[in-house]
Write a protein that holds these residues in place. Structure first.
Motif, short mmCIF file in Angstrom:
data_model
loop_
_atom_site.label_atom_id
_atom_site.label_comp_id
_atom_site.label_asym_id
_atom_site.label_seq_id
_atom_site.Cartn_x
_atom_site.Cartn_y
_atom_site.Cartn_z
N GLY A 282 1.86 -8.39 -5.71
CA GLY A 282 1.00 -7.36 -4.86
C GLY A 282 2.14 -7.36 -3.53
O GLY A 282 1.49 -6.87 -2.20
N SER A 283 3.41 -7.39 -3.67
CA SER A 283 4.26 -7.60 -2.47
C SER A 283 5.02 -6.17 -2.42
O SER A 283 5.81 -5.94 -1.34
CB SER A 283 5.43 -8.54 -2.46
OG SER A 283 6.27 -8.38 -3.75
N VAL A 284 4.70 -5.22 -3.19
CA VAL A 284 5.32 -3.91 -3.19
C VAL A 284 4.22 -2.70 -2.89
O VAL A 284 3.21 -2.59 -3.45
CB VAL A 284 6.02 -3.67 -4.58
CG1 VAL A 284 6.56 -2.35 -4.68
CG2 VAL A 284 6.99 -4.58 -5.24
N ILE A 285 4.83 -1.90 -1.94
CA ILE A 285 4.31 -0.65 -1.66
C ILE A 285 4.86 0.35 -1.87
O ILE A 285 6.33 0.56 -1.84
CB ILE A 285 4.02 -0.73 0.08
CG1 ILE A 285 3.25 -1.79 0.59
CG2 ILE A 285 3.44 0.59 0.59
CD1 ILE A 285 3.80 -1.91 1.70
N TYR A 286 4.36 1.19 -2.83
CA TYR A 286 5.11 2.44 -3.87
C TYR A 286 5.01 3.60 -3.08
O TYR A 286 3.81 3.88 -2.47
CB TYR A 286 4.63 2.38 -5.27
CG TYR A 286 5.04 3.62 -6.03
CD1 TYR A 286 6.29 3.07 -6.74
CD2 TYR A 286 4.56 4.83 -5.95
CE1 TYR A 286 6.77 4.05 -7.61
CE2 TYR A 286 4.93 5.62 -6.76
CZ TYR A 286 5.99 5.61 -7.44
OH TYR A 286 6.58 6.56 -8.42
N TYR A 302 2.86 10.37 -1.04
CA TYR A 302 1.63 9.32 -1.45
C TYR A 302 2.13 8.12 -1.36
O TYR A 302 3.07 7.86 -1.77
CB TYR A 302 0.82 9.84 -2.48
CG TYR A 302 1.62 9.73 -4.00
CD1 TYR A 302 1.73 8.69 -4.61
CD2 TYR A 302 2.31 10.91 -4.31
CE1 TYR A 302 2.61 8.67 -5.89
CE2 TYR A 302 3.05 10.96 -5.47
CZ TYR A 302 3.17 9.98 -6.31
OH TYR A 302 3.65 9.97 -7.25
N LEU A 303 1.27 7.11 -1.06
CA LEU A 303 1.55 5.55 -0.86
C LEU A 303 0.48 5.08 -2.01
O LEU A 303 -0.69 5.50 -2.32
CB LEU A 303 1.04 5.03 0.39
CG LEU A 303 2.02 5.27 1.86
CD1 LEU A 303 1.46 4.21 2.96
CD2 LEU A 303 3.42 4.85 1.40
N VAL A 304 1.04 4.12 -2.84
CA VAL A 304 0.12 3.38 -3.66
C VAL A 304 0.48 1.91 -3.27
O VAL A 304 1.26 1.30 -3.15
CB VAL A 304 0.88 3.31 -5.18
CG1 VAL A 304 -0.10 2.55 -6.10
CG2 VAL A 304 0.75 4.89 -5.66
N LEU A 305 -0.86 1.26 -2.93
CA LEU A 305 -0.99 0.13 -2.53
C LEU A 305 -1.49 -0.96 -3.34
O LEU A 305 -2.36 -0.77 -4.02
CB LEU A 305 -1.90 0.19 -1.18
CG LEU A 305 -1.79 1.43 -0.25
CD1 LEU A 305 -3.00 1.03 0.72
CD2 LEU A 305 -0.51 1.02 0.68
N PRO A 306 -0.73 -2.30 -3.13
CA PRO A 306 -1.30 -3.43 -4.20
C PRO A 306 -2.71 -3.75 -3.66
O PRO A 306 -3.04 -3.50 -2.48
CB PRO A 306 -0.44 -4.22 -3.73
CG PRO A 306 0.27 -3.99 -2.41
CD PRO A 306 0.44 -2.54 -2.34
N GLU A 307 -3.49 -4.23 -4.62
CA GLU A 307 -4.81 -4.31 -4.25
C GLU A 307 -4.95 -5.22 -2.89
O GLU A 307 -6.03 -5.00 -2.24
CB GLU A 307 -5.33 -5.33 -5.52
CG GLU A 307 -7.04 -5.33 -5.27
CD GLU A 307 -7.92 -4.10 -5.65
OE1 GLU A 307 -8.71 -3.99 -5.14
OE2 GLU A 307 -7.13 -3.21 -6.52
#
Length: 361
Positions: A282-286, A302-307
């Motif tokens: 979960g270290s990547v912010i897309y 848009y940002l996609v966040l790790p949980e």
């Protein structure tokens, strides 16, 4: 997931997990077909994907050999280099103009009319802070089927373009960090970070991505990378380099901001694996936007966040109002859900493949 994708994923995990080490030979297509129960054609398709993404290479009359390396960089193949975008700005501008002619404007206009008819005065209501549920759900579904990214709508934040989202990341991750950027990279990325008053390190690029020695000497704990077709170098990070980026972030307890601009228009059989989908920690912010896939005037990103980071973003920046009008969000949601968005992407990809084939001949 189709059969060849299941087989591709299983083989990729065995390669990255060290079951098949660098230099080792994979089973022959017929042998693997007998062992797995898949057809030879399915195996062949899976091997082609592994080849395209730089995990293996075919050798004449010898089979397929693993070239993925856990730590070392390796030279990209000539075929892979040829598929990368030319960095010359005029050529890129001309190609972009040609591709805009492929955009189904009539379908987009029809979508706008449908939204006005369906939602009426609801488009005048304020947007939820993270963005309209309809668009976040459409994006979650699209990313799952097209990029193997499985995220809840709650993990997606809508904003008015990439530059705005860069600023949100800084507010959440902090101004006391050093941010590492590709050198060269899109100039505006550096300018936005410097305007946000953070220290920036420019890290030299090699043939496969940021040089390993640059990553090692850097003081950065946030790495902003464009793994696919980085501008202006045209470099696409290899499978080995992508794994190295993830190890770098995990080793430093840092973060990667994956700027996935233009990746939908790859010439490969499938888009490159995102760092987000490869990072179990979960270290990547897309992040991505529609400025390339639809038009520069569509100021929606848009940002996609790790949980693990969803609650942190909600706490730090969740009070901000969404900067994208409700009407624009609902139009994009319907355009994606109707299949028009992906059909447009496929048209552009076919055009690029055709032009590339003509160029080679």
């Amino acid at each position: 997931m189709t059969g060849y994708m299941k087989l591709y994923t299983a083989l990729r995990e065995k390669i990255t997990g060290g079951v098949y080490t660098s230099g080792s030979r994979l089973p022959s297509k017929r042998q693997l077909a007998d062992e797995s129960g898949y057809s030879v054609i399915t195996v062949e398709h899976a091997y082609e994907l592994l080849t395209e993404e730089g995990y293996v290479e075919p050798r004449e009359r010898s089979g397929y050999f693993v070239i993925y390396k856990e730590r070392d960089a390796y030279p990209v193949s000539e075929g892979r280099r040829e598929r990368r975008r030319a960095a010359e700005p005029v050529a890129v501008e001309r190609r972009d103009e040609m591709e805009r002619d492929l955009f189904p404007f009539s379908a987009f206009a029809r979508t706008m009319r449908n939204v006005l008819s369906t939602y009426g005065e609801k488009i005048l209501n304020p947007s939820p802070n993270q963005g309209c549920r309809e668009l976040r759900e459409a994006l979650a579904s699209y990313l799952s089927r097209s990029r193997d990214m499985h995220v809840p709508p709650e993990g997606i934040i809508i904003g008015s373009g990439a530059e705005y989202l860069y600023g949100l990341n800084v507010q959440v991750l902090g101004r006391d960090r050093v941010y590492g950027l590709e050198n060269p990279s899109y100039e505006k990325i550096r300018k936005v970070y410097e305007a946000s008053q953070v220290e920036v390190e420019m890290l030299a690029m090699g043939k496969e991505g940021i040089e390993s020695k640059e990553l090692a000497r850097s003081r950065a704990s946030v790495l902003h990378v464009t793994p696919f077709n980085s501008f202006p170098s045209g470099i696409t990070a290899s499978a080995s380099k992508r794994a190295e980026y993830i190890r770098w972030a995990e080793g430093r307890k840092g973060f990667i901001i994956e700027d996935d601009f233009d990746s939908e228009f790859t010439l490969l059989s499938k888009p490159e694996d995102t760092l987000f989908s490869l990072a179990p920690s979960g270290s990547v912010i897309y992040m991505n936007s529609f400025s390339k896939t639809i038009a520069p005037s569509i100021r929606v990103g848009y940002l996609v966040l790790p949980e693990p980071m969803i609650s942190l973003y909600r706490e730090k920046v969740g009070f901000y109002s969404c900067t994208v009008p409700v009407f624009d969000q609902l139009v994009l949601a319907e355009f994606i859900e109707s299949g028009q968005f992906e059909r447009h992407i496929n048209r552009v990809r076919r055009r690029r493949r055709k032009l590339e084939a003509l160029r080679k001949h």
